[in-house]
Design a protein around this motif. Structure first.
Motif, PDB file in Angstrom:
ATOM      1  N   LEU B 133     -16.972 -21.560  54.799  1.00  0.00           N
ATOM      2  CA  LEU B 133     -15.773 -20.938  54.240  1.00  0.00           C
ATOM      3  C   LEU B 133     -14.949 -20.228  55.308  1.00  0.00           C
ATOM      4  O   LEU B 133     -13.724 -20.283  55.306  1.00  0.00           O
ATOM      5  N   TYR B 198     -14.537  -9.925  44.916  1.00  0.00           N
ATOM      6  CA  TYR B 198     -13.656 -10.758  44.093  1.00  0.00           C
ATOM      7  C   TYR B 198     -13.112  -9.972  42.900  1.00  0.00           C
ATOM      8  O   TYR B 198     -11.946 -10.098  42.536  1.00  0.00           O
ATOM      9  N   PHE B 201     -10.481  -7.556  44.026  1.00  0.00           N
ATOM     10  CA  PHE B 201      -9.239  -8.279  44.321  1.00  0.00           C
ATOM     11  C   PHE B 201      -8.547  -8.693  43.018  1.00  0.00           C
ATOM     12  O   PHE B 201      -7.360  -8.430  42.821  1.00  0.00           O
ATOM     13  N   ASP B 204      -7.369  -5.753  41.173  1.00  0.00           N
ATOM     14  CA  ASP B 204      -6.527  -4.902  42.018  1.00  0.00           C
ATOM     15  C   ASP B 204      -6.880  -3.420  41.862  1.00  0.00           C
ATOM     16  O   ASP B 204      -6.024  -2.576  41.603  1.00  0.00           O
ATOM     17  N   TYR B 273      -7.644  -5.515  53.225  1.00  0.00           N
ATOM     18  CA  TYR B 273      -7.136  -6.759  53.785  1.00  0.00           C
ATOM     19  C   TYR B 273      -7.625  -7.950  52.961  1.00  0.00           C
ATOM     20  O   TYR B 273      -7.454  -9.089  53.354  1.00  0.00           O
ATOM     21  N   SER B 274      -8.251  -7.657  51.822  1.00  0.00           N
ATOM     22  CA  SER B 274      -8.904  -8.710  51.055  1.00  0.00           C
ATOM     23  C   SER B 274      -7.877  -9.623  50.378  1.00  0.00           C
ATOM     24  O   SER B 274      -7.034  -9.174  49.610  1.00  0.00           O
ATOM     25  N   LEU B 275      -7.948 -10.907  50.722  1.00  0.00           N
ATOM     26  CA  LEU B 275      -7.094 -11.909  50.081  1.00  0.00           C
ATOM     27  C   LEU B 275      -7.987 -13.047  49.608  1.00  0.00           C
ATOM     28  O   LEU B 275      -8.703 -13.639  50.411  1.00  0.00           O
ATOM     29  N   LYS B 276      -7.968 -13.334  48.302  1.00  0.00           N
ATOM     30  CA  LYS B 276      -8.794 -14.424  47.774  1.00  0.00           C
ATOM     31  C   LYS B 276      -7.874 -15.507  47.220  1.00  0.00           C
ATOM     32  O   LYS B 276      -6.657 -15.337  47.158  1.00  0.00           O
ATOM     33  N   ALA B 277      -8.502 -16.589  46.777  1.00  0.00           N
ATOM     34  CA  ALA B 277      -7.707 -17.683  46.215  1.00  0.00           C
ATOM     35  C   ALA B 277      -6.971 -17.182  44.969  1.00  0.00           C
ATOM     36  O   ALA B 277      -7.502 -16.350  44.218  1.00  0.00           O
ATOM     37  N   PRO B 278      -5.737 -17.662  44.741  1.00  0.00           N
ATOM     38  CA  PRO B 278      -4.921 -17.170  43.629  1.00  0.00           C
ATOM     39  C   PRO B 278      -5.621 -17.261  42.270  1.00  0.00           C
ATOM     40  O   PRO B 278      -5.360 -16.432  41.392  1.00  0.00           O
ATOM     41  N   PHE B 280      -8.394 -16.370  41.355  1.00  0.00           N
ATOM     42  CA  PHE B 280      -9.204 -15.192  41.027  1.00  0.00           C
ATOM     43  C   PHE B 280      -8.349 -13.982  40.652  1.00  0.00           C
ATOM     44  O   PHE B 280      -8.875 -12.934  40.296  1.00  0.00           O
ATOM     45  N   LEU B 281      -7.043 -14.134  40.813  1.00  0.00           N
ATOM     46  CA  LEU B 281      -6.158 -13.004  40.565  1.00  0.00           C
ATOM     47  C   LEU B 281      -5.921 -12.837  39.074  1.00  0.00           C
ATOM     48  O   LEU B 281      -5.404 -13.730  38.412  1.00  0.00           O
ATOM     49  N   VAL B 283      -4.712  -9.606  37.512  1.00  0.00           N
ATOM     50  CA  VAL B 283      -3.603  -8.719  37.134  1.00  0.00           C
ATOM     51  C   VAL B 283      -2.258  -9.407  37.342  1.00  0.00           C
ATOM     52  O   VAL B 283      -2.122 -10.324  38.149  1.00  0.00           O
ATOM     53  N   ARG B 284      -1.259  -8.913  36.590  1.00  0.00           N
ATOM     54  CA  ARG B 284       0.077  -9.503  36.704  1.00  0.00           C
ATOM     55  C   ARG B 284       0.838  -8.934  37.897  1.00  0.00           C
ATOM     56  O   ARG B 284       1.753  -9.563  38.403  1.00  0.00           O
ATOM     57  N   GLY B 285       0.441  -7.757  38.345  1.00  0.00           N
ATOM     58  CA  GLY B 285       1.129  -7.140  39.473  1.00  0.00           C
ATOM     59  C   GLY B 285       2.214  -6.191  39.004  1.00  0.00           C
ATOM     60  O   GLY B 285       2.820  -6.398  37.955  1.00  0.00           O
TER      61      GLY B 285
END
Lengths: 427, 308
Positions: B133, B198, B201, B204, B273-278, B280-281, B283-285
């Motif tokens: 990965l 995860y 992230f 959030d 700095y955690s960025l995962k694949a979309p 797993f997101l 929340v709407r933001g």
């Protein structure tokens, strides 16, 4: 991010090449000689000395303008202006006379200072009120690299178009130590003040137009109040007014540009330079296109701080081969890269305090991190970094970064919000 | 004869009273302890289960625990422990009733070498997957291989040290069992931190990352506890306390060190700095305006720092 080489702090190896025997143009040589003789006594070397010692912390040049006043660069005497108890100033004239100097007035953004000392009968140089025409001959004087008084011939090339503040583009070999020296026309009238050379150019030098020196002199002469001992209050006020000017220049809708399905903020004014590049490497299953815009004119504050700039960068990360998990990891790595400021010192800055959240931008969600730090010496000024990483697609991502140095909090937040709102992802 | 922790080391039968204990050959109970006199104490039975004990003017004297004062004579019961030289003993009558025997527990399945091998394979597979990965460039692959090697070497060292501790603490090395505990522990730590990463992230939330760190510390403490249980016979509470101390010192010291190193860089920007694949997101933001409104807190914080 400064692309300006400060003459004062430029280390140059001297190459002593044997001069080629050339037939000089007699008329011109005579003219230069006469000019040099006429004005040489007015050009002083300015020395910044550490404490009571005779050791130079820095040297520059300056020229007499009457009443014991000398015009030089702010960056020559910056140490004394901000740390009056640590440094002292001294002038040395070509005839060997020397004496102490006091700072009278500063113009930080135009890098000018007026200092006062007992220069005796040093002749005052006149300032030229009208600009020269492109192609006119000029002569720059100063004390380069610890050498004696030197005259350099060059060509007036108009005002530089890419700097935020007006600077004359002068084609001539200005060197470290000549900062603050005069550039005169063939009649011996000052049309500019030596200030900088282009680090990567040859003979590309910059002068502050004499009109700014004139304005500063008028201010110095009309100001009744005695000058402060420590100028950090005045420097702070000038940095804040620079910020207001910059904020005004950045008003109006942000220009945007299209990058594939993305719309992103573009060059925000003529004072910004932009460059595009691509990072493609063999055996690397992703590529990165970057767009970088910056301001060439940072405001010099002291050797540890140049500020007052806005910089931004977009990077488009793309990969067809990596799956979502591996692409996310590439994103994580790239998110750590930063265009952060070259200038960080504990004397000037607090630590950064940051926040990060998922933000719903136009057509795409993104992780947005924002960091803020404050200036310790100058009230109301901050450095701000805003970083955006889009989370809309498993093979395409935008990483944008906006960095503002030496700005007010309100300015930083207004531009941050406009920057975020300008980003759009067309599905 | 009784050890430091009350464990019985040896038993001697005494057939007559008074009886003498010492190092010489004519004693009723002979002790091979250089700090015991040739004839050290004499013991008489006063009543059934009670004994009068008298020091025979030995150099090092006699004490009845837990007292640390020398006594020339004392009366003791079946639970009192007497110390002479470096030896401790107690005296019990023939009629003393001992407790029932302990049941032999079936060795836990994880003590077998098969479970250890399975755990090793799973852990290695996990590291290889992680390397796949994270490394997308050949240079990174070499680095990742190096880090996997380092982890394997460190793991082997960890297991070896625990086995050695087990062996010296008196019994068997329990290599496979320690190996299983270590592998299962690493696996659990990895699963915990990854899934919390995860989750933090996707939802959030910053506090989940704090929870993740606290959970990892607790998990680490539990791993140490399992190793201690395998290595020594001391009480569960003692093991739990030691394990908790080790976990707190390790994680507390570690985070302190990270903070100190972080403070060395005055330009450090610490945020997630955690960025995962979309996918797993969750929340709407929040809106940009809301985000910018939150930056007030940053201003207050740096204004506070500048005022210091």
């Amino acid at each position: 991010m400064s692309f300006r080489a400060r003459l004062l702090h430029l280390a140059v190896a001297l190459l002593c090449a044997p001069a080629l025997a050339q037939e000089p143009e007699p008329e011109l040589s005579l003219q230069t000689h006469a000019l040099f003789e006429r004005i040489r006594d007015s050009v002083a070397q300015i020395r910044v000395l550490l404490g009571t010692s005779d050791t130079h912390a820095a040297t520059g040049s300056g020229f007499a303008v009457g009443d014991g006043l000398i015009v030089t660069n702010y960056h020559v005497i910056a140490d004394k202006a901000l740390e009056p108890d640590v440094y002292r100033l001294e002038f040395v004239l070509p005839d060997g006379r020397r004496g102490p100097l006091q700072i009278v007035a500063l113009d930080v953004v135009n890098d000018l200072a007026v200092v006062k000392g007992d220069t005796g009968p040093a002749r005052a140089l006149a300032l030229r009120s009208r600009p020269l025409s492109k192609g006119d001959r000029g002569f720059s004087l100063g004390y380069p690299l610890g050498q004696g008084l030197t005259v350099v011939e060059g060509i007036y090339n108009g005002l530089s178009e890419e700097l935020y503040y007006e600077r004359i583009h002068f084609t001539g070999a200005i060197n470290s130590g000549m900062s603050g020296g005069p550039a005169v026309d063939s009649a011996g009238r000052v049309f500019g003040v030596n200030v900088a050379t282009h680090r990567r150019g040859q003979l590309v030098s910059f002068l502050v137009p004499a009109s700014y020196a004139q304005k500063l002199l008028e201010r110095a002469r009309s100001d009744e109040a005695p000058p402060p001992r420590n100028f950090s209050g005045a420097v702070g006020a000038q940095l804040r007014s620079h910020d207001r000017a910059l904020q005004k220049s950045l008003e109006g809708p942000l220009p945007t540009q299209q990058l594939g399905p993305l719309v992103v903020p573009a060059r925000m004014g003529a004072f910004m330079q932009c460059a595009a590049g691509t990072e493609r490497e063999r055996e690397r299953p992703y590529d990165v296109n970057s767009y970088f815009c910056y301001m060439r004119s940072a405001v010099y504050v002291d050797p540890k701080l140049q500020t007052g700039t806005v910089v931004f960068r977009h990077r488009v990360l793309r990969s067809q081969e990596l799956g979502p998990l591996r692409f996310a990891h590439v994103q994580e790595t790239k998110f750590r890269d930063s265009v952060s400021s070259d200038y960080t010192s504990r004397r000037h800055h607090t630590e950064f305090v940051c926040q990060d959240r998922i933000v719903a931008l136009d057509g795409v969600r993104a992780k947005v991190a924002q960091c803020l730090r404050r200036y310790k010496l100058f009230e109301g000024l901050y450095d701000m970094t805003l970083k955006v990483a889009t989370l809309g697609d498993s093979s395409l991502a935008l990483h944008s970064e906006l960095q503002m140095d030496g700005v007010s909090y309100e300015h930083a937040m207004r531009l941050s919000q406009r920057f975020l709102e300008a980003i759009r992802w067309n599905q | 004869m009784v050890g430091r922790h009350g464990e019985v080391l040896a038993r001697h039968a005494v057939w007559r009273w008074p009886s003498r204990i010492g190092r010489s050959y004519d004693m009723d109970v002979i002790l091979d302890d250089a700090f015991v006199a040739a004839a050290h104490v004499e013991i008489r039975e006063t009543t059934e289960g009670r004994y009068a004990i008298e020091d025979l003017r030995s150099l090092n004297g006699m004490r009845v625990l837990p007292s640390s004062a020398k006594q020339s004579s004392a009366e003791i019961g079946p639970e009192d422990i007497v110390r002479i030289g470096h030896t401790q003993f107690r005296i019990r009558p023939r009629s003393y009733v001992v407790g029932g025997e302990r049941r032999i527990r079936q060795g836990a399945a994880y003590r077998g070498s098969l479970m250890f091998m399975i755990a090793v394979v799973i852990v290695l597979a996990m590291f290889v997957w992680d390397a796949f990965l994270t490394a997308s460039h050949r240079d990174e692959k070499a680095l990742t291989a190096l880090s996997v090697f380092t982890v394997v070497a460190a793991g082997a060292m960890w297991i070896a040290i625990w086995s050695l501790v087990s062996r010296t603490a008196g019994r068997r090395a329990n290599f496979s069992a320690h190996g299983f505990v270590a592998c299962a522990g690493v696996l659990a730590l990895q699963i915990w931190t990854t899934s919390m990463g995860y989750l933090a992230f996707g939802l959030d939330t910053g506090w989940l990352e704090t929870l993740s760190a606290a959970g990892a510390a607790a998990l680490f403490g539990y791993i140490v506890y399992r190793h201690l249980r395998l290595a020594s016979r001391a009480k569960r509470q003692a093991h739990a306390i030691v394990a908790a101390c080790i976990a707190i010192v390790t994680f507390g010291g570690g985070s302190l060190l990270v903070n100190l190193v972080g403070a060395m860089d005055p330009a450090a920007q610490s945020h997630s700095y955690s960025l995962k694949a979309p996918l797993f997101l969750v929340v709407r933001g929040i809106s940009p305006a809301e985000y910018i409104a939150r930056s007030r807190d940053l201003k207050h914080a740096v204004d506070g720092l500048a005022a210091r």
